[in-house]
Design a protein around this motif. Structure first.
Motif, PDB file in Angstrom:
ATOM      1  N   LEU A  68      -8.934   1.554  13.326  1.00 55.65           N
ATOM      2  CA  LEU A  68      -8.999   3.003  13.262  1.00 55.65           C
ATOM      3  C   LEU A  68     -10.381   3.558  13.566  1.00 55.65           C
ATOM      4  O   LEU A  68     -10.495   4.689  14.050  1.00 55.65           O
ATOM      5  N   VAL A  69     -11.434   2.799  13.270  1.00 58.69           N
ATOM      6  CA  VAL A  69     -12.792   3.299  13.469  1.00 58.69           C
ATOM      7  C   VAL A  69     -13.040   3.729  14.919  1.00 58.69           C
ATOM      8  O   VAL A  69     -13.567   4.826  15.159  1.00 58.69           O
ATOM      9  N   PRO A  70     -12.687   2.923  15.932  1.00 61.19           N
ATOM     10  CA  PRO A  70     -12.909   3.388  17.317  1.00 61.19           C
ATOM     11  C   PRO A  70     -12.106   4.635  17.654  1.00 61.19           C
ATOM     12  O   PRO A  70     -12.570   5.497  18.404  1.00 61.19           O
ATOM     13  N   LEU A  71     -10.899   4.733  17.093  1.00 60.34           N
ATOM     14  CA  LEU A  71     -10.083   5.920  17.339  1.00 60.34           C
ATOM     15  C   LEU A  71     -10.784   7.167  16.797  1.00 60.34           C
ATOM     16  O   LEU A  71     -10.862   8.202  17.471  1.00 60.34           O
TER      17      LEU A  71
ATOM     18  N   PRO B 291       0.817  -1.219   0.000  1.00 60.43           N
ATOM     19  CA  PRO B 291       0.000   0.000   0.000  1.00 60.43           C
ATOM     20  C   PRO B 291       0.846   1.262   0.000  1.00 60.43           C
ATOM     21  O   PRO B 291       1.910   1.327   0.606  1.00 60.43           O
ATOM     22  N   GLY B 292       0.326   2.272  -0.696  1.00 59.31           N
ATOM     23  CA  GLY B 292       0.996   3.565  -0.758  1.00 59.31           C
ATOM     24  C   GLY B 292       0.207   4.619  -0.020  1.00 59.31           C
ATOM     25  O   GLY B 292      -0.768   4.328   0.683  1.00 59.31           O
ATOM     26  N   HIS B 293       0.598   5.877  -0.222  1.00 59.36           N
ATOM     27  CA  HIS B 293      -0.044   6.979   0.485  1.00 59.36           C
ATOM     28  C   HIS B 293      -1.526   7.085   0.133  1.00 59.36           C
ATOM     29  O   HIS B 293      -2.362   7.362   0.997  1.00 59.36           O
ATOM     30  N   ALA B 294      -1.872   6.882  -1.143  1.00 59.16           N
ATOM     31  CA  ALA B 294      -3.276   6.982  -1.559  1.00 59.16           C
ATOM     32  C   ALA B 294      -4.128   5.911  -0.882  1.00 59.16           C
ATOM     33  O   ALA B 294      -5.272   6.167  -0.478  1.00 59.16           O
ATOM     34  N   ASP B 295      -3.568   4.703  -0.737  1.00 62.48           N
ATOM     35  CA  ASP B 295      -4.310   3.625  -0.096  1.00 62.48           C
ATOM     36  C   ASP B 295      -4.583   3.933   1.375  1.00 62.48           C
ATOM     37  O   ASP B 295      -5.693   3.730   1.864  1.00 62.48           O
ATOM     38  N   TYR B 296      -3.565   4.440   2.058  1.00 62.82           N
ATOM     39  CA  TYR B 296      -3.770   4.791   3.454  1.00 62.82           C
ATOM     40  C   TYR B 296      -4.677   6.014   3.596  1.00 62.82           C
ATOM     41  O   TYR B 296      -5.407   6.148   4.576  1.00 62.82           O
ATOM     42  N   GLY B 297      -4.644   6.900   2.606  1.00 64.46           N
ATOM     43  CA  GLY B 297      -5.566   8.029   2.622  1.00 64.46           C
ATOM     44  C   GLY B 297      -7.012   7.568   2.522  1.00 64.46           C
ATOM     45  O   GLY B 297      -7.888   8.056   3.251  1.00 64.46           O
ATOM     46  N   LEU B 298      -7.296   6.611   1.623  1.00 63.03           N
ATOM     47  CA  LEU B 298      -8.646   6.062   1.501  1.00 63.03           C
ATOM     48  C   LEU B 298      -9.054   5.336   2.783  1.00 63.03           C
ATOM     49  O   LEU B 298     -10.201   5.419   3.224  1.00 63.03           O
ATOM     50  N   LEU B 299      -8.101   4.605   3.369  1.00 62.21           N
ATOM     51  CA  LEU B 299      -8.386   3.888   4.606  1.00 62.21           C
ATOM     52  C   LEU B 299      -8.772   4.858   5.718  1.00 62.21           C
ATOM     53  O   LEU B 299      -9.750   4.637   6.449  1.00 62.21           O
ATOM     54  N   LEU B 300      -8.022   5.944   5.851  1.00 59.01           N
ATOM     55  CA  LEU B 300      -8.311   6.938   6.884  1.00 59.01           C
ATOM     56  C   LEU B 300      -9.632   7.646   6.624  1.00 59.01           C
ATOM     57  O   LEU B 300     -10.395   7.923   7.562  1.00 59.01           O
TER      58      LEU B 300
ATOM     59  N   ALA C 132     -12.699   7.482   9.174  1.00 61.29           N
ATOM     60  CA  ALA C 132     -13.288   8.694   9.742  1.00 61.29           C
ATOM     61  C   ALA C 132     -14.797   8.718   9.525  1.00 61.29           C
ATOM     62  O   ALA C 132     -15.563   9.121  10.411  1.00 61.29           O
ATOM     63  N   LEU C 133     -15.218   8.277   8.360  1.00 62.75           N
ATOM     64  CA  LEU C 133     -16.652   8.239   8.046  1.00 62.75           C
ATOM     65  C   LEU C 133     -17.369   7.214   8.921  1.00 62.75           C
ATOM     66  O   LEU C 133     -18.366   7.526   9.586  1.00 62.75           O
ATOM     67  N   TRP C 134     -16.849   5.991   8.933  1.00 63.30           N
ATOM     68  CA  TRP C 134     -17.503   4.935   9.702  1.00 63.30           C
ATOM     69  C   TRP C 134     -17.320   5.111  11.205  1.00 63.30           C
ATOM     70  O   TRP C 134     -18.087   4.551  11.996  1.00 63.30           O
ATOM     71  N   GLY C 135     -16.307   5.883  11.618  1.00 65.68           N
ATOM     72  CA  GLY C 135     -16.106   6.119  13.037  1.00 65.68           C
ATOM     73  C   GLY C 135     -17.255   6.861  13.679  1.00 65.68           C
ATOM     74  O   GLY C 135     -17.485   6.753  14.882  1.00 65.68           O
ATOM     75  N   SER C 136     -17.991   7.608  12.874  1.00 68.07           N
ATOM     76  CA  SER C 136     -19.155   8.338  13.390  1.00 68.07           C
ATOM     77  C   SER C 136     -20.448   7.533  13.303  1.00 68.07           C
ATOM     78  O   SER C 136     -21.492   7.977  13.774  1.00 68.07           O
ATOM     79  N   SER C 137     -20.393   6.348  12.711  1.00 62.69           N
ATOM     80  CA  SER C 137     -21.633   5.605  12.469  1.00 62.69           C
ATOM     81  C   SER C 137     -22.295   5.123  13.759  1.00 62.69           C
ATOM     82  O   SER C 137     -23.530   5.089  13.840  1.00 62.69           O
ATOM     83  N   PHE C 138     -21.496   4.761  14.773  1.00 65.82           N
ATOM     84  CA  PHE C 138     -22.098   4.286  16.013  1.00 65.82           C
ATOM     85  C   PHE C 138     -22.959   5.374  16.658  1.00 65.82           C
ATOM     86  O   PHE C 138     -24.028   5.098  17.205  1.00 65.82           O
ATOM     87  N   MET C 139     -22.478   6.609  16.574  1.00 66.30           N
ATOM     88  CA  MET C 139     -23.245   7.720  17.118  1.00 66.30           C
ATOM     89  C   MET C 139     -24.569   7.890  16.367  1.00 66.30           C
ATOM     90  O   MET C 139     -25.625   8.052  16.978  1.00 66.30           O
ATOM     91  N   PHE C 140     -24.518   7.832  15.034  1.00 68.83           N
ATOM     92  CA  PHE C 140     -25.732   8.012  14.251  1.00 68.83           C
ATOM     93  C   PHE C 140     -26.700   6.835  14.417  1.00 68.83           C
ATOM     94  O   PHE C 140     -27.920   7.026  14.432  1.00 68.83           O
TER      95      PHE C 140
END
Length: 311
Positions: free
Chosen positions: A258-261, A10-19, A23-31
Motif C-alpha cells: 500500500l505504501v507505493p500506492l 483482521p477486522g475493520h479497525a485493523d485495516y484502518g490502522l494499516l491504511l 498513508a503516513l509512510w507513503g509520503s516518507s520517500f518524498m521527505f
C-alpha cells in the motif's frame, strides 16, 4: 518471555490502522529525498532519531509511562532499534541520495516476502500457507505494475545503492519478527526506549562519519527531518506496535503493498500529478492480494485469540 498467540482474522479497525500507517509512510520517500538533498544520510538519520526519541520520551512521561527496566527486554529493544530504525533509515537515505523514490518503493516491496519467510522459519504460529503466499505474490505483482516496467529496466543503475534499499527492506522484515517479543509492554514507554536506543547508536556514527559542523542544511531539509521524526518515526513506531500486537508480523508486512500506492496519491494531491491508468489496475491487484491473504485460516483456539485481542 511469553509469545503472543495468533489473533483472530483482521477486522475493520485493523485495516484502518494499516491504511493510516501506509498513508503516513507513503509520503516518507518524498521527505527523505528532500532531507538528503543537503544533509547526508547518516546525519539525517541521527537527527531524525534524536528528535523522535526526545518527542516520544516526553510523551511517555506525560502519560505516566516509564522506560522498561528488565535487562532482558533491553536486549531485544537494542536489536529492534538496530534493524528497525538505525540501519534501515541510514540505508534508505544513502540509497536515495542517488536513486529515484519510485525505484526505492519497488525494492521495499521485498519486505512482505522477507517477513513471511522469516515468520515461517522463526515462529510457530505464522506459518506460510499456499493461500498466504498467493496473496503476497499477487500483491507484489500489483506493486510492480504500479511502479511500471520501466523501473525494472533500470535495475542495474547504482547497483550498490539499490542493494542498500533492498537490505533495508530485509531489516524491516526481521524487525517485524523481533517486535513480537516486545508485545505486552506499555506502548509509549516501549516506543521511547526503542527510539532512544536508536538515537544512541546513530550519534557516534554521525560524529565519526559526518561531523555536524561540516553539514550545511537548508531550511527545507531541516523541516523534512522534523516531519520525518515526529510523524513518520515516533507516531509510526506506535502504530507499528499496535498493528503487530493485534494481527502479527505477516499482516503488518502487507503495508508495503500500500505504501507505493499512497505515494502516488500524495503526488496527485500535493504535487498535482495525474495518476496513470495502470495505477488503478494496480490498486485492484493490491487489494486482491490483501483479500486473499486475509482469508488465511485461523489455526489457534478462538478462546486464546479472544483473550489476546482483549488484552
Amino acid at each position: 518471555m511469553n509469545m503472543p498467540t495468533q489473533p483472530e482474522g483482521p477486522g475493520h479497525a485493523d485495516y484502518g490502522l494499516l491504511l493510516l500507517l501506509a498513508a503516513l509512510w507513503g509520503s516518507s520517500f518524498m521527505f527523505i529525498k528532500l532531507a538528503v538533498a543537503t544533509v547526508p544520510a547518516v546525519s539525517m538519520t541521527a537527527l531524525r532519531l534524536i528528535l523522535a526519541a526526545a518527542f516520544m520520551y516526553l510523551l511517555a512521561r506525560a502519560l505516566g509511562e516509564d522506560l522498561p527496566r528488565s535487562g532482558r527486554i533491553w536486549g531485544v529493544i537494542v536489536l529492534s532499534a538496530l534493524v528497525g530504525n538505525a540501519l534501515p533509515f541510514t540505508l534508505i537515505g544513502w540509497g536515495q541520495e542517488r536513486i529515484d523514490a519510485g525505484l526505492s518503493a519497488i525494492l521495499m516491496g521485498a519486505m512482505p516476502l522477507t517477513t513471511a519467510v522469516l515468520a515461517h522459519i522463526l515462529t510457530v504460529d505464522e506459518k506460510l500457507s499456499v493461500r498466504r503466499a498467493a496473496g503476497v505474490v499477487l500483491g507484489f505483482s500489483g506493486l510492480v505494475f504500479l511502479i511500471g516496467p520501466e523501473w525494472l529496466d533500470r535495475l542495474g543503475d547504482h547497483t550498490v545503492r539499490q542493494l542498500a534499499v533492498l537490505a533495508a527492506a530485509c531489516c524491516y522484515g526481521l524487525n517485524a519478527i523481533i517486535t513480537r517479543h516486545l508485545i505486552g509492554l506499555p506502548r509509549n514507554g516501549l516506543a521511547a526506549a526503542v527510539l532512544l536506543a536508536s538515537a544512541a547508536m546513530m550519534l557516534p556514527a554521525c560524529l565519526l562519519a559526518e561531523p555536524p559542523w561540516t553539514v550545511r542544511p537548508s531550511a527545507l531539509s531541516l523541516t523534512a527531518i522534523v516531519v520525518l521524526a515526529v510523524f513518520h518515526t515516533a507516531l509510526g513506531q506506535l502504530l507499528l506496535f499496535a498493528l503487530i500486537r493485534r494481527q502479527g508480523a505477516s499482516f503488518f508486512s502487507q503495508i508495503n503493498f500500500l505504501v507505493p500506492l499512497f505515494g502516488v496519491l500524495w503526488g496527485a494531491l500535493i504535487l498535482g500529478e495525474r495518476p496513470s491508468p495502470n495505477a488503478y489496475a494496480a490498486l485492484a491487484l493490491i487489494l486482491a492480494g490483501l483479500a486473499v491473504a486475509r482469508r488465511q485460516p485461523v489455526i489457534t483456539p478462538v478462546s486464546t485469540a479472544n483473550a489476546e485481542k482483549k488484552s
